[in-house]
Design a protein around this motif. Structure first.
Motif, short mmCIF file in Angstrom:
data_model
loop_
_atom_site.label_atom_id
_atom_site.label_comp_id
_atom_site.label_asym_id
_atom_site.label_seq_id
_atom_site.Cartn_x
_atom_site.Cartn_y
_atom_site.Cartn_z
N GLN A 37 14.78 -9.45 -1.82
CA GLN A 37 13.39 -9.20 -2.18
C GLN A 37 12.70 -8.44 -1.05
OE1 GLN A 37 12.36 -10.05 -5.28
NE2 GLN A 37 10.51 -8.86 -4.86
N VAL A 38 12.07 -7.33 -1.41
CA VAL A 38 11.27 -6.54 -0.48
C VAL A 38 9.91 -7.19 -0.32
CG1 VAL A 38 10.10 -4.32 -0.15
CG2 VAL A 38 12.44 -4.38 -1.06
N VAL A 39 9.46 -7.33 0.92
CA VAL A 39 8.14 -7.88 1.21
C VAL A 39 7.45 -6.97 2.21
CG1 VAL A 39 6.86 -9.85 2.13
CG2 VAL A 39 8.94 -10.24 0.80
N LEU A 40 6.22 -6.62 1.89
CA LEU A 40 5.41 -5.77 2.77
C LEU A 40 4.29 -6.60 3.38
CD1 LEU A 40 5.13 -2.79 0.28
CD2 LEU A 40 6.73 -2.99 2.19
N ILE A 41 4.08 -6.42 4.67
CA ILE A 41 2.96 -7.06 5.35
C ILE A 41 2.03 -5.94 5.78
CG2 ILE A 41 2.25 -8.51 7.29
CD1 ILE A 41 5.25 -9.48 7.31
N ALA A 50 -15.06 -4.78 10.14
CA ALA A 50 -15.50 -5.85 11.02
C ALA A 50 -14.54 -7.03 11.08
CB ALA A 50 -16.88 -6.35 10.58
N GLU A 51 -13.72 -7.18 10.05
CA GLU A 51 -12.83 -8.33 9.98
C GLU A 51 -11.42 -7.87 9.63
OE1 GLU A 51 -12.79 -12.60 7.65
OE2 GLU A 51 -14.57 -11.34 7.52
N GLU A 52 -10.42 -8.36 10.38
CA GLU A 52 -9.03 -8.00 10.14
C GLU A 52 -8.34 -9.06 9.29
OE1 GLU A 52 -7.05 -5.72 13.64
OE2 GLU A 52 -8.15 -7.45 14.46
N TRP A 53 -7.55 -8.60 8.34
CA TRP A 53 -6.77 -9.47 7.47
C TRP A 53 -5.35 -8.94 7.42
CZ3 TRP A 53 -8.49 -13.08 3.42
CH2 TRP A 53 -9.83 -13.46 3.58
N ILE A 54 -4.44 -9.79 6.96
CA ILE A 54 -3.10 -9.33 6.58
C ILE A 54 -2.90 -9.64 5.10
CG2 ILE A 54 -2.04 -9.50 8.85
CD1 ILE A 54 -0.66 -12.10 7.72
N GLN A 55 -2.14 -8.78 4.47
CA GLN A 55 -1.78 -9.00 3.07
C GLN A 55 -0.26 -9.01 3.00
OE1 GLN A 55 -2.27 -5.90 -0.15
NE2 GLN A 55 -3.97 -7.30 -0.55
N ILE A 56 0.27 -10.05 2.41
CA ILE A 56 1.71 -10.18 2.19
C ILE A 56 1.95 -9.85 0.72
CG2 ILE A 56 3.69 -11.73 2.30
CD1 ILE A 56 1.88 -13.47 4.25
N GLU A 57 2.75 -8.83 0.46
CA GLU A 57 2.88 -8.32 -0.91
C GLU A 57 4.33 -8.01 -1.22
OE1 GLU A 57 0.38 -5.18 -3.49
OE2 GLU A 57 1.04 -4.41 -1.55
N SER A 58 4.73 -8.32 -2.46
CA SER A 58 6.09 -8.05 -2.89
C SER A 58 6.11 -7.54 -4.32
CB SER A 58 6.93 -9.33 -2.77
OG SER A 58 8.28 -9.06 -3.07
N PRO A 59 6.69 -6.36 -4.56
CA PRO A 59 6.78 -5.84 -5.92
C PRO A 59 7.83 -6.59 -6.73
CG PRO A 59 7.92 -4.38 -4.42
CD PRO A 59 7.31 -5.46 -3.58
N PHE A 60 7.58 -6.68 -8.05
CA PHE A 60 8.59 -7.33 -8.89
C PHE A 60 8.83 -6.61 -10.20
CE2 PHE A 60 4.65 -9.50 -10.08
CZ PHE A 60 4.72 -9.56 -11.46
N GLY A 61 8.14 -5.51 -10.45
CA GLY A 61 8.39 -4.75 -11.67
C GLY A 61 7.51 -3.52 -11.74
N GLU A 62 7.83 -2.65 -12.66
CA GLU A 62 7.02 -1.46 -12.88
C GLU A 62 5.95 -1.75 -13.91
OE1 GLU A 62 8.89 2.34 -13.38
OE2 GLU A 62 10.67 1.65 -12.28
N PHE A 63 4.77 -1.20 -13.69
CA PHE A 63 3.68 -1.33 -14.65
C PHE A 63 4.14 -0.75 -15.98
CE2 PHE A 63 -0.25 0.22 -16.67
CZ PHE A 63 -0.91 -0.99 -16.77
N GLY A 64 3.89 -1.47 -17.04
CA GLY A 64 4.32 -1.04 -18.36
C GLY A 64 5.64 -1.66 -18.80
N SER A 65 6.40 -2.18 -17.84
CA SER A 65 7.67 -2.81 -18.22
C SER A 65 7.64 -4.32 -18.03
CB SER A 65 8.82 -2.21 -17.40
OG SER A 65 8.70 -2.55 -16.05
N VAL A 66 6.52 -4.84 -17.55
CA VAL A 66 6.37 -6.29 -17.34
C VAL A 66 5.33 -6.82 -18.32
CG1 VAL A 66 5.61 -8.06 -15.70
CG2 VAL A 66 6.97 -6.14 -14.88
N ASP A 67 5.63 -7.91 -18.98
CA ASP A 67 4.67 -8.57 -19.86
C ASP A 67 3.65 -9.27 -18.95
OD1 ASP A 67 3.23 -10.30 -21.51
OD2 ASP A 67 4.99 -10.89 -22.68
N LEU A 68 2.52 -8.59 -18.70
CA LEU A 68 1.54 -9.09 -17.74
C LEU A 68 0.94 -10.43 -18.15
CD1 LEU A 68 -0.31 -5.77 -16.79
CD2 LEU A 68 1.53 -6.95 -15.55
#
Length: 130
Positions: A37-41, A50-68
């Motif tokens: 699994q690919v994970v992006l930080i 003014a404020e720093e955050w981190i976002q941890i994100e991982s793709p799991f499918g292409e838009f249009g091919s996943v039953d949202l």
């Protein structure tokens, strides 16, 4: 106070990095059963920088091919994180502020995002592209 540089140093010391830019770290986790699994930080700022955050994100499918609707129902009981669209990819992500970040506030969401995205990918695409 935790900074982006502190987090980058921690990640470098604890995980093999697949790719790194000034505001992103890409990790690839082996999740078992010959899956990964690919994970992006991401390093983000809010409030006009003014404020720093981190976002941890991982793709799991292409838009249009996943039953949202089904995927949203699937994550309905998840403690943290949510689904999003990034470009043409459907992702699972979680964000936390960097200020006073404790290691468990990074490690637990990192594991949750990785495991949830892998499960969503397996369930809703049947593959292992990400």
């Amino acid at each position: 106070m935790t900074t982006w540089n502190d987090l980058v140093l921690y990640v470098r010391n604890n995980y093999p990095i697949a790719e790194e830019t000034h505001n992103m770290i890409k990790l690839i986790f082996e999740t078992g059963g010959m899956r990964s699994q690919v994970v992006l930080i991401w390093h983000l700022t809010v409030g006009r920088g003014a404020e720093e955050w981190i976002q941890i994100e991982s793709p799991f499918g292409e838009f249009g091919s996943v039953d949202l609707a089904a995927a949203l129902q699937h994550i309905g009981g998840t403690v943290c994180g949510g689904m999003a669209i990034a470009g043409n990819l459907v992702t699972f992500r979680h964000s936390v502020p960097l200020l006073n970040l404790n290691i468990n506030e990074f490690e637990s969401p990192l594991a949750l995002v990785t495991e949830t995205a892998d499960l969503l990918e397996s369930t809703f695409t049947g593959g292992d592209r990400f």
